[in-house]
Design a protein around this motif. Structure first.
Motif, PDB file in Angstrom:
ATOM      1  N   VAL A 106      30.522  43.192  23.342  1.00  0.00           N
ATOM      2  CA  VAL A 106      29.822  41.998  23.823  1.00  0.00           C
ATOM      3  C   VAL A 106      28.414  42.396  24.250  1.00  0.00           C
ATOM      4  O   VAL A 106      28.076  43.581  24.289  1.00  0.00           O
ATOM      5  CB  VAL A 106      30.574  41.341  25.004  1.00  0.00           C
ATOM      6  N   ARG A 160      27.526  43.140  20.702  1.00  0.00           N
ATOM      7  CA  ARG A 160      28.134  42.042  19.937  1.00  0.00           C
ATOM      8  C   ARG A 160      27.854  42.262  18.452  1.00  0.00           C
ATOM      9  O   ARG A 160      26.723  42.494  18.036  1.00  0.00           O
ATOM     10  CB  ARG A 160      27.554  40.710  20.407  1.00  0.00           C
ATOM     11  N   ASP A 174      36.422  40.745  28.706  1.00  0.00           N
ATOM     12  CA  ASP A 174      35.875  40.954  27.376  1.00  0.00           C
ATOM     13  C   ASP A 174      36.175  42.358  26.845  1.00  0.00           C
ATOM     14  O   ASP A 174      35.603  42.776  25.839  1.00  0.00           O
ATOM     15  CB  ASP A 174      34.366  40.718  27.375  1.00  0.00           C
ATOM     16  N   TRP A 231      38.098  43.685  24.780  1.00  0.00           N
ATOM     17  CA  TRP A 231      39.033  43.273  23.729  1.00  0.00           C
ATOM     18  C   TRP A 231      39.710  44.444  23.033  1.00  0.00           C
ATOM     19  O   TRP A 231      40.801  44.294  22.491  1.00  0.00           O
ATOM     20  CB  TRP A 231      38.274  42.465  22.664  1.00  0.00           C
TER      21      TRP A 231
END
Length: 513
Positions: free
Chosen positions: A43, A47, A88, A90
């Motif tokens: 992110v 990103r 975030d 992930w």
């Protein structure tokens, strides 16, 4: 694994890795660590970037809960599940070990979940690795990778196949760390289903994955691989849903949930792009790995035919009635018209005479049967079989199976459908969405079949031999998984003959709209 005196008295297990210390849990005879970061959160400035190594942390990090899933498409309510978990980070892995000793040297099985490259998260209950690890004497690893536009959107300024690069990063983490959990980094098997099996196939063709695993299991290989032009055109349509261009500069600040919704919006109306995007538009397949010449140089079938998998043992197969569940979800089970069957044969059959060959080969089949056959063959069955044939043609070893046990759930109408193998392989017959295929109170024959499949999968991970003869072009022997086990010549011979000269090429961008 570092075992302290407190652990010997029953406290939580801890392990110290190069990045930092972790505290896990003990559950039903296994040691479990969840939510371990294997890369930095993708992110902000990262990103749409390739995964970056995770930074070190101080103290002991709790590894008791799954990490937050990557942004999800809306199928089966997965987008809502993703929103329920904040954070975030992930890119995390989970490890189940039946032996807490760091020198145990157990085989390692690394699972790659499916979901059409659009959905998928390792924290679903059907992917709990406890039973497989405990009863099979293996370490089980699951992990998250980016899906949808985050992982597979073809954007200007971003590397292609970020979801596959995440998978490589997870396997690199296994190589570098699994010994501390009692695993052997030289005995790693990757296994996956549907898009997860397509990912396994892709990894076989990726130079960056070379040496990270020695065995591979591909269950119902999704056979779609995009050209860069096709992937970029689809990404352009997705970005246009937001009034933006398909570039990192335009999309890097867009809320990930909005980006997922844009992918869903394009998937819902892909039929209008059939003349431009080909047969993937007819099935709303928005994302697939991109054969872009770098991370993924060629298709898996070409790579294996060229010898890329010669040193890797392969177990590959499919279910008998692959697309019956998908037909039911479309509301077409028992309702397929002659016109719909004819369109499916024309679109999904191999070559200009594919429709005729199906009608000649199955003269008694009605529209429902023809529709199911050609979709099952095109999307899953023949991609799986051809992977084995490409492997053996180059001198590699492959074992082939077909699951023929009909699912008893849903009033028994779904047959041996897509996804039925997942609860059987993990032994989780009473949890998660696939368990609905088996029904409430798993029948005794389901438990027996699950035990057979788990034994075959873990034996393959341990020895390279699942317990039946290797596939060859002469006898074509395969293992049938049903209430009565059998080894026989490949049973879908008519389909094999129809598809024998098809090479599953890279899917191009077509002209028109």
């Amino acid at each position: 694994m570092t075992v302290g005196a407190s652990e010997q008295s029953g406290a939580e297990p801890t392990v110290r890795l190069a990045a930092g210390a972790l505290r896990g849990t003990r559950e039903a005879g296994t040691t479990v660590f969840r939510g371990i970061p294997f890369a930095e959160p993708p992110v902000g400035p990262l990103r749409f970037a390739a995964p970056r190594p995770v930074r070190e942390w101080d103290g002991v990090r709790a590894a008791e809960s799954y990490g937050p899933p990557p942004p999800q498409g809306g199928h089966f309510g997965m987008d809502a599940l993703a929103r329920d978990v904040e954070g975030d980070a992930w890119l995390t892995v989970n490890v189940w070990s039946p032996d807490p000793g760091p020198g145990a040297g157990l085989p390692v099985m690394v699972w790659i979940q499916g979901g059409a490259y659009t959905i998928g998260m390792s924290g679903l209950p059907e992917y709990d690795g406890g039973r497989l690890a405990r009863e099979g004497g293996v370490l089980v690893v699951t992990f998250n990778y980016r899906v949808g536009l985050e992982g597979f959107g073809q954007f200007e300024g971003a590397p292609a196949n970020r979801g596959l690069l995440d998978q490589v990063a997870a396997l690199e983490w296994v190589r570098d760390n699994i010994r501390d959990f009692g695993g052997d980094p030289d005995r790693v098997t990757v296994f996956g289903q549907s898009a997860g099996a397509g990912s396994v196939a892709a990894l076989l063709a990726m130079p960056r994955a070379a040496g990270l695993f020695g065995r591979a299991v591909a269950q119902s290989v999704q056979g779609t691989f995009f050209s860069p032009e096709l992937a970029a055109d689809i990404a352009t349509a997705c970005a246009a849903e937001l009034g933006l261009g398909p570039t990192v500069a335009d999309l890097s600040t867009v809320d990930p949930a909005l980006l997922s919704a844009a992918g869903d919006a394009v998937g819902a109306k892909m039929g209008q792009w059939a003349q431009r995007w080909g047969h993937v538009a007819h099935r709303s397949i928005v994302f697939s790995p991109v054969v872009e010449g770098d991370a993924l140089p060629v298709t898996p079938w070409q790579a294996l035919a060229d010898g890329a998998g010669r040193g890797i043992e392969l177990l590959v197969g499919h279910t008998r009635d692959e697309t019956r569940l998908l037909t039911a979800l479309d509301g077409l089970l028992g309702q397929v018209t002659q016109e719909q069957a004819a369109t499916a044969l024309d679109v999904f059959g191999p070559g200009p005479d594919g429709a005729r060959r199906y009608r000649d080969g199955f003269p008694d089949a009605g529209p429902d049967k023809l529709y199911e056959l050609v979709l099952s063959d095109c999307l899953f069955r023949m991609p799986s079989l051809h992977l084995a044939e490409a492997q053996t043609s180059a001198g590699g070893r492959a074992y082939v199976y077909e699951l023929t046990w009909p699912a008893p759930g849903m009033e028994g109408v779904l047959g041996a459908c897509h996804g039925l193998d997942v609860p059987l392989v993990f032994g989780n017959l009473d949890r998660g969405q696939p368990a609905a295929l088996i029904g409430e109170g798993p029948p005794p024959e389901g438990e027996v079949l699950s035990a057979r499949m788990r034994a075959a999968w873990t034996a393959f991970a341990t020895t390279g031999d699942p317990g039946w003869p290797a596939y060859d072009a002469g006898q074509r022997l395969v293992r049938l998984f049903d209430t009565r086990p059998a080894v026989t010549a490949y049973p879908e011979e008519l389909s094999r003959l129809i598809w024998q000269n098809h090479d599953f090429p890279v899917l191009p961008l077509l002209g028109g709209r």
